[in-house]
Every structure is written in structure tokens, then in C-alpha cells.
Design a protein around this motif. Sequence first.
Motif, PDB file in Angstrom:
ATOM      1  N   GLU A   1       8.886 -24.514  37.382  1.00  0.00           N
ATOM      2  CA  GLU A   1       7.850 -25.426  37.852  1.00  0.00           C
ATOM      3  C   GLU A   1       7.930 -26.758  37.092  1.00  0.00           C
ATOM      4  O   GLU A   1       7.736 -27.825  37.678  1.00  0.00           O
ATOM      5  CB  GLU A   1       6.467 -24.782  37.689  1.00  0.00           C
ATOM      6  N   MET A  57      14.494 -32.046  32.120  1.00  0.00           N
ATOM      7  CA  MET A  57      13.411 -32.814  32.742  1.00  0.00           C
ATOM      8  C   MET A  57      13.912 -34.209  33.116  1.00  0.00           C
ATOM      9  O   MET A  57      13.517 -34.770  34.139  1.00  0.00           O
ATOM     10  CB  MET A  57      12.218 -32.936  31.801  1.00  0.00           C
ATOM     11  N   VAL A  66      10.889 -44.789  36.871  1.00  0.00           N
ATOM     12  CA  VAL A  66      11.560 -43.540  37.225  1.00  0.00           C
ATOM     13  C   VAL A  66      12.169 -43.672  38.619  1.00  0.00           C
ATOM     14  O   VAL A  66      13.306 -43.275  38.859  1.00  0.00           O
ATOM     15  CB  VAL A  66      10.567 -42.358  37.189  1.00  0.00           C
ATOM     16  N   ARG A 126      10.703 -28.503  38.835  1.00  0.00           N
ATOM     17  CA  ARG A 126      10.312 -28.903  40.197  1.00  0.00           C
ATOM     18  C   ARG A 126       9.455 -30.158  40.142  1.00  0.00           C
ATOM     19  O   ARG A 126       9.640 -31.092  40.915  1.00  0.00           O
ATOM     20  CB  ARG A 126       9.537 -27.789  40.895  1.00  0.00           C
ATOM     21  N   LEU A 127       8.520 -30.187  39.195  1.00  0.00           N
ATOM     22  CA  LEU A 127       7.664 -31.361  39.048  1.00  0.00           C
ATOM     23  C   LEU A 127       8.503 -32.595  38.698  1.00  0.00           C
ATOM     24  O   LEU A 127       8.306 -33.672  39.253  1.00  0.00           O
ATOM     25  CB  LEU A 127       6.615 -31.120  37.964  1.00  0.00           C
ATOM     26  N   ALA A 128       9.446 -32.412  37.792  1.00  0.00           N
ATOM     27  CA  ALA A 128      10.282 -33.538  37.393  1.00  0.00           C
ATOM     28  C   ALA A 128      11.083 -34.060  38.584  1.00  0.00           C
ATOM     29  O   ALA A 128      11.298 -35.261  38.729  1.00  0.00           O
ATOM     30  CB  ALA A 128      11.212 -33.141  36.254  1.00  0.00           C
ATOM     31  N   PRO A 155       6.555 -39.405  44.298  1.00  0.00           N
ATOM     32  CA  PRO A 155       5.211 -38.913  43.965  1.00  0.00           C
ATOM     33  C   PRO A 155       4.206 -39.114  45.096  1.00  0.00           C
ATOM     34  O   PRO A 155       3.210 -38.405  45.159  1.00  0.00           O
ATOM     35  CB  PRO A 155       4.823 -39.750  42.747  1.00  0.00           C
ATOM     36  N   GLN A 163      10.106 -33.730  41.747  1.00  0.00           N
ATOM     37  CA  GLN A 163       9.131 -34.305  42.677  1.00  0.00           C
ATOM     38  C   GLN A 163       8.695 -35.700  42.238  1.00  0.00           C
ATOM     39  O   GLN A 163       8.308 -36.523  43.064  1.00  0.00           O
ATOM     40  CB  GLN A 163       7.905 -33.384  42.758  1.00  0.00           C
ATOM     41  N   GLY A 164       8.786 -35.952  40.933  1.00  0.00           N
ATOM     42  CA  GLY A 164       8.312 -37.226  40.387  1.00  0.00           C
ATOM     43  C   GLY A 164       8.999 -38.460  40.974  1.00  0.00           C
ATOM     44  O   GLY A 164       8.456 -39.553  40.934  1.00  0.00           O
TER      45      GLY A 164
END
Lengths: 323, 255
Positions: free
Chosen positions: B99, B162, B78, B102-104, B110, B106-107
Motif C-alpha cells: 500500500e 517510494m 513530483v 501503491r500510494l507512491a 493525485p 498514485q501520487g
Amino acid sequence: MNPLDKPYAQLALALLTVLVLPLFLKSGILATEILIFAMVVAACNLLLGYTGLLSFGQGIFFGIGTYVAGICLTRWSVPVPLVLAGAAVLGAATATLVGWLSIRRQGVYFVMLTLAFSQLFYFVAYTFSGVTGGDNGLLGVPRPSVGGTALNSPWSYYTFVAVCFVAVFALLVMVTQSTFGRTLLAIRENEGRAAAIGFPTKLFKLEAFAISGAVTAFGGALHAMLIGVAPLSNIEYHTSELILIMTIIGGSSSLFGSVLGAGFYLLLADALSTVWPRWLLLLGLVLVTVALFLQRGLWGLVERGYDLVFRRERAPETPAEEH
Amino acid sequence: MTDIALQTRGLGVKYGNFHALAEVDLQIRRNSVHSIIGPNGAGKTTLFHALTGRVRASSGRIELDGRDITDTSDDDRVRLGIARSFQVTSLFPNLALRENLRLAAQGRTPWQALAPWRRAEANAEALAIADEVIERLALAPVSNRLAGELSHGQQRRLEVGMAMAARPRVILLDEPTSGMGIDDIEAMKQLIRDLGRDHTVLFIEHNMGIVMNISDMVTVMRLGRKLVEGPPAQVRDDPEVQRAYLGNMITGDIA
Ligand SMILES: Nc1ncnc2c1ncn2[C@@H]1O[C@H](COP(=O)(O)OP(=O)(O)O)[C@@H](O)[C@H]1O
Ligand SMILES: [Mg+2]
């Protein structure tokens, strides 16, 4: 989200607990024990509720903290702050090791592994009785002193533990609110997707283990100073079970639920044991009832109660329409 | 930099003794839209699993911008610029749509998220990316709803989002239109075409209308192997492809 789940509400509830316990309880020992288990159970909840890991190994870390306090205080009189820090570090290290080996398997096999480690550490403690005192444990663990006076009265030690409890609880709230905590929730929800968007999920689980182990061992050290002994029973499988039961009773969706779980269990056990010698049977029945009828634990009950009282007049939230 | 973004040589994947993928040579040109078609069980999804590192290649190699990534883990890939969507929707159902994105976002970084004292909102860039993707997918009205409560079409769009939120250079979409209604399909087609302007898009699709319309290149797979490859018009008229499909899917119906 229920307003009671907001971080400041959780923190306020924890503070309230610390202030209210002395008003309702005669026994300072019992009140202190509740606070110690409350933080230990909250640490278990970080794994169960936030990461989705059902760990049967929490007793290992608790026992390790107990022995760190027992050994350092009875043999070398190490200063208490150092003892507590040492317990936390060793707890984190052990939890990292146990976690590292256990998270290689998923589901039931993960649980089995933590259970196996729990047995293993118990036998190690039992076998090396020269270090741990074996069956007898380590006797004569002293209370800490503040400003030259030992905290020998129950309520003075309660105050010491209360300060520790609030600090640890605040720390755990911070962890769960952080970007780390929110990633844990994502991993619990869908680990495959979390990995696919770039998170090294094992590392996150390990860190959760380390934090949980640190807090649990910290609590174990406080417990040894409370009862004046570092007993073998603190590292027994039974302790792991106890911590898990309290976590589940309290409900795994909020940290304060864990405080409720610990308080409920210990108070009930205390009350029942004075009523009937076979009180464990009654306790079992209560637990079955909770498991059957309170799927989200005591915290679920609290949330429902809150909604009934404060939200009755508000119409149910209508979802936003698309297009 | 070469003109080839992603390349495989002799790629194979085995599930036990079963060769789900064998001797696949692919060359995906940078900023092109490259589609993979083929009957069910042809190994298309398995190819994506191998490219993203979800399953290990049992033979052959994979190169991203000329760099060997065959042994790179899925989360490392990624960061190197590959992101994907799944054929079977795979979201965080109990987290809000925003969310999820946002996580995707942030990935990609990490390690930041390992700091238990850092607030999620401190990463303004991730939030901005999430909002940008929400805007682009027209999901703003439902951005605060739980992903699990969205309609099927919205979930499929989020699934693609995503992958977009990771800001990849190469984006892999596994049947993005599956189960979608007519209107949603048309929007998705526009989106994929759009993505092709600044991404390398590799996508699996059963809807021949979309495939023939927006692809620069089409690869046909069957039984884990590459059958035919070429520009859409050439693939459409290939007798072997006609035979493999018995003509029925080339006409552009929705599978
Ligand atoms: N995890 C797995 N274990 C064993 N066989 C699998 C697995 N996943 C897919 N397969 C098999 O591999 C073949 C290719 O599957 P897949 O890549 O999903 O095909 P497609 O996406 O083209 O429909 C199928 O025969 C399927 O049954
Ligand atoms: Mg497929």
C-alpha cells in the motif's frame, strides 16, 4: 484485518442497528435521535479517525443544517428533499471555509482555530436573532410528509430517518474505501511523506472537511424536524463537544464504532437521567472509565470480543520469513 | 532537450539567520549517477529539501530540463519528474508495504484520488508499478506486512522504492545505505548503478566504496557550499578534500 472492519460487514451492522432499535426501545424519538447522531458522529470520524483532524467545529455544521431546515420550513415551506440538499450544500461550503482557514495551522493550533470558529458562529447565530430566533430558536418546524401524510408519529419519522441513515452510512463507507479514503489514511500517518510522493495534502483535507460538513448539516436538518424546533443549542460549542465525545467513545478506527458511540452515549444519558437528577456526574465518571480503559473505544472492545470468540482456535498469524 | 537534467544557480537556503546553503551551482547530467559527499552538517540534505521543494530557496534558481521550478510546490515537482528518498526513514508505518508503494505510484496522478467514489484497485497501473518495485527490491515475501514492522534494512529499501514508484526522471536518494548490513549495502549499490541507466540519479552517501565505484561525478560540500567537483578519481586525490575529511572517510569505511 478484523473481518468486522470489512465494508460489507460495516454496512450489515448499520442495517442491523436500524432493524433492532425498534425492538428494544420504547421511544421512537430516542431511536431516531440515535440514528441522526450516528451519522453525524461517523462524519466526525472521517476527520478524526481517517484524516487525523480533531475538529471542534462540528457543531457549526450541525447548527447550520438545523437553521436551514428551520428557516426553509417555517417561512417558505420549501420541499423537504430540497431542504436536506440545501443543508448539505451549505454545510459543505461552511466546512470548506472553516477547514481552509484552520488547516493552515497544525496540532493544538488547528484545534484552537476550530474551537474559535465554533464560538464565532454561535455568537453570529445569537446576534442575528431576526433570522435564527436567537435564544428561543425557530419554533414549529414541521415533519416531512410522504405521499401526502405527515410523518407525525415517532416511528414513521424513524423510518424516514432510517432510510437516510443507511444511505449516508453507505456513502461514508464508500468514501473511506475509495482511493481518496486511503490517501486520507496516508496523510494521517505521515503528511510530509504524502506530500513528498505528490499528493496536495491540503486539498485532500479540505475535501474531507466538505464531506464531513455536508453530512453533519444533513443530520442537523433531520434533527430540527425531529424535535420541531431549530434551537440555538444545536450550534453551541457544547454540540461540538458532544459529537467529539461520542466519536472518541465509539473508537476512531471504524465507522460503525461511531454508531456505537452515539448509541451508547444517548442511551446512557437517557437511562441515567431518569435515575438521578445529577446524572451528568455519573456520565462523566463513565466517560473517564472509557477513556482510561478502552483506548480504542467501544469498537476496540468489539474487535477483541470477536477475536476471543471466533479466533481462539486459530494460531496467531506467523509473519512471513524473509530469505 | 539539453544534456543537463537538473541545474541550480546561486542556490541558497536560510534557516532563520543561518545560511545552511549558499551559492550552490550544480549541473546534473541526464542519466548520470552524481553523488554528493561531505561531512555532517554540510547542507547535503538541505540541498535535497530545496531541490524537491520541501524548503523554499531563499536565493538562486532551480531548473529541471531547462524549466524554472524554483517556485513550484513539492507535490507539483513530483509530477514534473523529481522524486526522493529520505535520510531518516519516512514511511506510512501502519499501512502495508504494498500500500505504501501503491500510494507512491498514485501520487503522480493525485487528482484521480480526489474522487471519493473511485476504488484504489481501479488504478491498475499503480498496482503494477507497486508490484514491479517490490520485485526489483526483493521485498515480495513481506509485501503484505505493515511498513512499521519491517526490519531496518527492508525499511531502507522501501524508502528507496517510494522514490522509484513515482517513475521519476530524476531520483534523489539521501544516504540510502545508512545503517544497512554488508549484504544489503552491496545490493543497494547494484540498484543505484542500475537506476543510473534510465534515470538521473543524485545521491548523498557516506560510504566511499560506493561513491568512488559507481559515480560519474562527485560533488564535495562543506559548510553549505560546494568545495570541489569532478570525476571520482580526481576528487579522491584532491588535497583540499583530503584536508576536509582528514583522510579518514576517503578510504571507504562506513559512516
Ligand atoms: N530545520 C532546520 N532548522 C535549522 N537548522 C537546520 C534545519 N535543518 C538543518 N539545519 C542545519 O543546517 C545545517 C545543514 O544540515 P543538513 O542539510 O541536514 O546537513 P547534512 O545533510 O549535510 O548532514 C546543519 O548545521 C543543521 O544543523
Ligand atoms: Mg543529511
